[in-house]
Motif scaffolding. Structure first.
Motif, PDB file in Angstrom:
ATOM      1  N   ALA A 101       1.204  -0.920  -0.312  1.00 39.14           N
ATOM      2  CA  ALA A 101       0.354   0.729  -0.129  1.00 39.14           C
ATOM      3  C   ALA A 101       0.833   1.109   0.339  1.00 39.14           C
ATOM      4  O   ALA A 101       0.199   2.482  -0.633  1.00 39.14           O
ATOM      5  CB  ALA A 101      -0.966   0.208   1.287  1.00 39.14           C
ATOM      6  N   SER A 114      -0.493   1.200  -4.085  1.00 37.45           N
ATOM      7  CA  SER A 114      -1.073   1.713  -3.552  1.00 37.45           C
ATOM      8  C   SER A 114      -2.547   3.003  -4.047  1.00 37.45           C
ATOM      9  O   SER A 114      -3.400   2.749  -4.097  1.00 37.45           O
ATOM     10  CB  SER A 114      -0.011   3.369  -3.429  1.00 37.45           C
ATOM     11  OG  SER A 114       0.093   4.120  -4.816  1.00 37.45           O
ATOM     12  N   ILE A 147      -5.324  -1.288  -3.265  1.00 42.55           N
ATOM     13  CA  ILE A 147      -5.716  -1.728  -1.745  1.00 42.55           C
ATOM     14  C   ILE A 147      -6.132  -0.696  -1.679  1.00 42.55           C
ATOM     15  O   ILE A 147      -6.336   0.227  -1.564  1.00 42.55           O
ATOM     16  CB  ILE A 147      -3.920  -1.318  -0.691  1.00 42.55           C
ATOM     17  CG1 ILE A 147      -3.188  -2.487  -1.167  1.00 42.55           C
ATOM     18  CG2 ILE A 147      -4.737  -1.887   0.362  1.00 42.55           C
ATOM     19  CD1 ILE A 147      -2.346  -4.081  -1.260  1.00 42.55           C
ATOM     20  N   TYR A 206      -9.732  -0.209   1.644  1.00 44.66           N
ATOM     21  CA  TYR A 206      -9.694  -0.377   3.112  1.00 44.66           C
ATOM     22  C   TYR A 206     -11.269  -1.600   2.821  1.00 44.66           C
ATOM     23  O   TYR A 206     -12.382  -1.225   2.465  1.00 44.66           O
ATOM     24  CB  TYR A 206     -10.141   1.071   3.430  1.00 44.66           C
ATOM     25  CG  TYR A 206     -10.485   0.767   4.833  1.00 44.66           C
ATOM     26  CD1 TYR A 206      -9.912   0.419   5.728  1.00 44.66           C
ATOM     27  CD2 TYR A 206     -11.644   1.356   4.750  1.00 44.66           C
ATOM     28  CE1 TYR A 206     -10.568   0.439   6.979  1.00 44.66           C
ATOM     29  CE2 TYR A 206     -12.633   1.130   6.370  1.00 44.66           C
ATOM     30  CZ  TYR A 206     -12.509   0.865   7.594  1.00 44.66           C
ATOM     31  OH  TYR A 206     -12.480   0.685   8.788  1.00 44.66           O
ATOM     32  N   ASN A 226      -1.620   8.206   0.088  1.00 44.31           N
ATOM     33  CA  ASN A 226      -2.245   6.849  -0.193  1.00 44.31           C
ATOM     34  C   ASN A 226      -3.075   6.311   0.517  1.00 44.31           C
ATOM     35  O   ASN A 226      -3.582   5.892   0.879  1.00 44.31           O
ATOM     36  CB  ASN A 226      -0.577   5.964  -0.312  1.00 44.31           C
ATOM     37  CG  ASN A 226       0.189   5.971  -0.701  1.00 44.31           C
ATOM     38  OD1 ASN A 226      -0.004   6.527  -2.251  1.00 44.31           O
ATOM     39  ND2 ASN A 226       1.827   5.648  -1.277  1.00 44.31           N
ATOM     40  N   VAL A 235      -6.519   4.538   0.114  1.00 43.62           N
ATOM     41  CA  VAL A 235      -6.413   3.570   0.523  1.00 43.62           C
ATOM     42  C   VAL A 235      -8.138   3.786   0.874  1.00 43.62           C
ATOM     43  O   VAL A 235      -8.669   2.535   1.108  1.00 43.62           O
ATOM     44  CB  VAL A 235      -5.440   2.567   1.709  1.00 43.62           C
ATOM     45  CG1 VAL A 235      -6.127   1.863   2.302  1.00 43.62           C
ATOM     46  CG2 VAL A 235      -4.378   2.484   1.124  1.00 43.62           C
ATOM     47  N   ASN A 259      -9.412   4.174  -3.579  1.00 45.65           N
ATOM     48  CA  ASN A 259      -9.664   3.671  -5.149  1.00 45.65           C
ATOM     49  C   ASN A 259     -11.090   2.525  -4.096  1.00 45.65           C
ATOM     50  O   ASN A 259     -10.920   2.645  -6.102  1.00 45.65           O
ATOM     51  CB  ASN A 259      -8.493   2.452  -4.128  1.00 45.65           C
ATOM     52  CG  ASN A 259      -6.824   3.202  -4.031  1.00 45.65           C
ATOM     53  OD1 ASN A 259      -6.799   3.591  -4.754  1.00 45.65           O
ATOM     54  ND2 ASN A 259      -5.967   2.219  -3.588  1.00 45.65           N
TER      55      ASN A 259
END
Length: 106
Positions: free
Chosen positions: A54, A59, A62, A64, A90, A94, A98
């Motif tokens: 991550a 980065s 990934i 959460y 990042n 995350v 993303n």
């Protein structure tokens, strides 16, 4: 499967644990594969590999996951913020960007 259906976004639950490094490798080479380490990104075997990914080459791949009900939502977010030592950029990826990208919200 990911190559045959290259337009299909595949999100691997539990980060593919216990095949952590294999799952990370797949996400690295296949543009439509993403990982949600959830509980396995905390203190279990392989957690550091997800964290390293991550922070570096994955980065953007990934996502959460809270691990609820094993961990409360607030506790799992705090864990990622405090223990993963992500850059601000990042961390935002995350914890939000993303997933938003995968869902077409951005």
């Amino acid at each position: 499967m990911a190559r045959k259906f290259s337009n299909l976004k595949i999100i691997v639950a539990h980060g593919g644990w216990p095949w952590v490094r294999e799952s990370i490798s797949l996400a690295l080479v296949l543009p439509n594969v993403y990982l949600i380490p959830d509980i396995y990104g905390t203190n279990g075997p392989g957690a550091q590999d997800y964290i390293t990914a991550a922070n570096t080459v994955l980065s953007d791949k990934i996502v959460y996951g809270s691990s609820y009900p094993i961990l409360h939502l607030e506790d799992s977010v705090d864990f990622v913020k405090e223990k993963w030592d992500l850059t601000e950029e990042n961390e935002e990826k995350v914890l939000y960007k993303n997933a938003a990208q995968i869902l077409g919200l951005e």
